[in-house]
Design an enzyme around this catalytic site. Structure first.
Site, mmCIF file in Angstrom:
data_model
loop_
_atom_site.group_PDB
_atom_site.id
_atom_site.type_symbol
_atom_site.label_atom_id
_atom_site.label_comp_id
_atom_site.label_asym_id
_atom_site.label_seq_id
_atom_site.Cartn_x
_atom_site.Cartn_y
_atom_site.Cartn_z
ATOM 1 N N LYS A 138 0.862 -1.189 0.000
ATOM 2 C CA LYS A 138 0.000 0.000 0.000
ATOM 3 C C LYS A 138 0.889 1.226 0.000
ATOM 4 O O LYS A 138 2.021 1.181 0.498
ATOM 5 C CB LYS A 138 -0.868 0.017 1.261
ATOM 6 C CG LYS A 138 -2.058 0.932 1.159
ATOM 7 C CD LYS A 138 -3.157 0.267 0.374
ATOM 8 C CE LYS A 138 -4.458 0.997 0.450
ATOM 9 N NZ LYS A 138 -5.566 0.090 0.079
HETATM 10 N N1 GLU Z 1 -7.088 0.130 -3.271
HETATM 11 C C1 GLU Z 1 -7.900 -1.012 -3.496
HETATM 12 C C2 GLU Z 1 -7.991 -1.861 -2.241
HETATM 13 O O1 GLU Z 1 -7.797 -1.379 -1.156
HETATM 14 C C3 GLU Z 1 -7.487 -1.797 -4.727
HETATM 15 C C4 GLU Z 1 -6.084 -2.318 -4.725
HETATM 16 C C5 GLU Z 1 -5.633 -2.896 -6.063
HETATM 17 O O2 GLU Z 1 -6.420 -2.925 -6.996
HETATM 18 O O3 GLU Z 1 -4.485 -3.289 -6.128
HETATM 19 O O4 GLU Z 1 -8.336 -3.009 -2.268
#
Ligand code: GLU
Length: 455
Positions: A138
């Protein structure tokens, strides 16, 4: 019998509220505090609790208790008024045992290292639960994107991705949209990376991010995917709770990408979205809001407030919103919004966590005492990353799937994940959140058992 009592008896045979808190030896061994208000420590506490139930080996537990890499960067950006501003950005890579690190990048003024660490760990769990071959990561930049001009946003996006260029890659760490970022930001990320990256694999370098615009290698169905995943899970699990997607009533906390898609898709299947609340205010219609009209309103006005002027809704206060009698409450905004006090106000049968970690541990305890079923975030919110995986596969194979294939594959992944969680709950007699971690960790545990630890 009050509503709360009737809900408690309705769910009493299903929910077993039994989560331990900060009982793990690993906390002492790694010198981690037992601070219940720290989202990262809460997340790891829940992960370790599930590890203990599964009796996963000590080395797996200590590995999962800390991210592999925590990257922090500071970078200057030229603002429209001619001065330079310094920004702080993070990329946390929690685990890559199952595949490349995967997870969004958020632009938000409250971004902090501990929150990004927690969200990265949740990505490891989501990917493992839905069985896509990715690990968890993240990122975030501490900025309010609403205060930036389009040109400033472009410069912040390009400069941030260039600052972490050597730390990401299509087979190593693959960012995506999150709170405050979108397909346009992903287009800038991809273009910047494609311009500055070198090496023999650069032909595939658009696969360095997902959630791109369709024209640039994005996937059909990615934008709606997180909201759609929530509805797929509800359609699968509501019948066991004597509810149905086609007749249920719902309240939406947050009406951004995830909330608005969940609302529209729920309404499409017959459910009634009675209320919605976001950072601008709240609206209500006892017969169900017109979710398409509300979506249009939010796009033009920046939030749900004022929609009542259209004549098809009444404005409501935050207290009225939380205490409303609905079947399903869908938090689709930021983390930690369902506090103990808010949970006491709530009058729903099910909470479907469309956002990451929307419920505090104290809020969760209150909801469980009330007999409210909590469908946890690592299950409900995993539709986005699942379609990100489909996008990555399409990029790698130079294919474009049609929407029917995306929808069908997403549904299959979500239904199987939901069943895995249900199965774990019945097998171990635990609450749904613990069951979701167990279902994710069973897979991860097997991967560690096979791979072992280098050297
Ligand atoms: N930000 C989204 C989540 O928290 C998607 C992450 C992604 O597609 O890699 O799941």
């Amino acid at each position: 019998m009050t509503t709360t009592q009737s809900q408690a008896s309705h769910n009493a045979s299903i929910v077993a509220p039994s989560r331990s808190h900060f009982g793990s030896q690993v906390f002492d061994e790694l010198g981690m505090e037992r601070d219940p208000n720290n989202l990262y420590l809460q997340t790891i506490d829940a992960v370790l609790h599930a590890c203990e139930i599964l009796e996963l080996p000590h080395h797996v537990q200590i590995i999962l208790a800390q991210p592999k890499n925590e990257i922090m960067v500071h970078f200057p950006v030229l603002m429209d008024d001619g001065h330079h501003r310094l920004f702080k950005g993070y990329r946390v890579q929690h685990n890559n045992a199952c595949g490349p690190y995967k997870g969004g990048i958020r632009f938000h003024p409250e971004v902090s290292l501990d929150d990004v660490k927690s969200l990265a760990a949740l990505m490891t769990m989501k990917c493992s639960l839905v069985r896509i071959p990715f690990g968890g990561g993240k990122g975030g930049v501490k900025v309010d994107p609403r205060t930036l001009s389009k040109e400033e946003l472009r410069r912040v996006s390009r400069r941030f991705i260039s600052a972490i260029e050597t730390q990401v890659g299509p087979d190593y760490d693959i960012p995506a949209p999150d709170v405050g970022t979108n397909a346009q930001v992903m287009a800038w990320f991809a273009d910047t990376y494609m311009n500055i990256s070198s090496g023999p694999n650069r032909g595939d370098s658009q696969a360095v991010v997902t959630g791109k615009p369709i024209e640039m290698g994005g996937s059909l169905g990615r934008e709606k995917a997180t909201g759609q995943g929530v509805i797929d899970v509800l359609a699968e699990l509501l019948p066991e709770l004597n509810l149905s997607i086609s007749t249920c009533t719902a309240a939406l906390l947050g009406y951004g990408n995830v909330g608005s898609w969940a609302a529209k898709l729920l309404a499409e299947r017959g459910g009634k979205v009675l209320s919605a609340f976001d950072h601008t205010g709240g609206v209500y219609n006892e017969h169900g809001l017109d979710t398409l009209a509300l979506d249009e309103w939010v796009k033009n006005h920046g939030g749900v407030a004022g929609f009542e002027k259209e004549g098809a809704a009444d404005a409501i206060s935050i207290d009225e919103f939380y205490s409303m009698d609905v079947d399903v409450f869908i938090p689709a905004a930021l983390e930690q919004m369902i506090t103990e006090d808010r949970a006491r106000q709530m009058n729903c049968k099910v909470v479907a966590e469309a956002a990451n970690a929307p419920t505090t541990p104290a809020g969760e305890r209150v909801l469980m005492e009330k007999g409210v079923e909590i469908l946890p975030a690592i299950l409900c919110s995993s539709g986005g990353v699942t379609v990100s995986y489909f996008e990555w596969v399409q990029n790698k194979t130079h294919m474009a799937w049609d929407i029917e294939r995306v929808d069908e594959e997403l549904n299959r992944h979500m239904v199987l994940a939901a069943r895995r969680v249900q199965l774990a709950r019945h097998r171990f007699n635990v609450d749904m959140r613990t069951a979701a971690y167990i279902a994710a960790l069973e897979n991860l545990g097997k991967v560690y058992a096979m791979r072992g630890i280098f050297p």
